[in-house]
Design a protein around this motif. Sequence first.
Motif, mmCIF file in Angstrom:
data_model
loop_
_atom_site.group_PDB
_atom_site.id
_atom_site.type_symbol
_atom_site.label_atom_id
_atom_site.label_comp_id
_atom_site.label_asym_id
_atom_site.label_seq_id
_atom_site.Cartn_x
_atom_site.Cartn_y
_atom_site.Cartn_z
ATOM 1 N N LEU A 22 0.825 -1.215 0.000
ATOM 2 C CA LEU A 22 0.000 0.000 0.000
ATOM 3 C C LEU A 22 0.857 1.261 0.000
ATOM 4 N N ILE A 23 1.971 1.224 0.705
ATOM 5 C CA ILE A 23 2.879 2.376 0.715
ATOM 6 C C ILE A 23 3.442 2.601 -0.684
ATOM 7 N N GLU A 26 0.806 3.974 -2.933
ATOM 8 C CA GLU A 26 0.586 5.387 -2.606
ATOM 9 C C GLU A 26 1.644 6.280 -3.269
ATOM 10 N N ASP A 29 1.921 7.726 -7.288
ATOM 11 C CA ASP A 29 1.395 9.014 -7.739
ATOM 12 C C ASP A 29 2.401 10.146 -7.619
ATOM 13 N N LYS A 32 5.349 12.251 -1.566
ATOM 14 C CA LYS A 32 4.351 12.547 -0.538
ATOM 15 C C LYS A 32 5.060 12.871 0.774
ATOM 16 N N GLU A 36 0.764 13.188 4.771
ATOM 17 C CA GLU A 36 -0.177 12.838 3.697
ATOM 18 C C GLU A 36 -0.406 11.328 3.661
ATOM 19 N N MET A 37 0.693 10.583 3.775
ATOM 20 C CA MET A 37 0.572 9.125 3.743
ATOM 21 C C MET A 37 -0.129 8.616 4.987
ATOM 22 N N SER A 40 -3.836 9.000 4.680
ATOM 23 C CA SER A 40 -4.525 8.234 3.635
ATOM 24 C C SER A 40 -4.375 6.725 3.777
ATOM 25 N N LEU A 41 -3.520 6.266 4.674
ATOM 26 C CA LEU A 41 -3.316 4.825 4.872
ATOM 27 C C LEU A 41 -3.819 4.405 6.248
#
Length: 107
Positions: A22-23, A26, A29, A32, A36-37, A40-41
């Motif tokens: 997932l990292i 992320e 894009d 980050k 921010e991470m 969103s995680l």
Amino acid sequence: MSELCPRFEKAMQIISKRWVGLILFELLDGAKRFSEMESSLPISGRLLSDRLKMLEKEGIVDRNIYSEFPVRIEYSLSKKGESLRPVIEDIQDWANKWITKEELEEA
């Protein structure tokens, strides 16, 4: 051929570690900030920090420090990390095709 197994195993140990996928997804894009991470995680800040340090040590993630006030730190995929893009995208395509909603509910 004997070289393949240990390298494959090492690669799988890295990318299959919990939350790493997932990292990496992320960061596909772009760069980050940690905050921010973290927002969103679904992962604690401590664990995110540990995973980012591990990925940085492996040369997959770059940590960029900008001397502004306040200091800005961003994480991005290194060249080595960016080379995982097709792998991650293929896994996403596979999951979209083969993982059912029912399987998600069972997890």
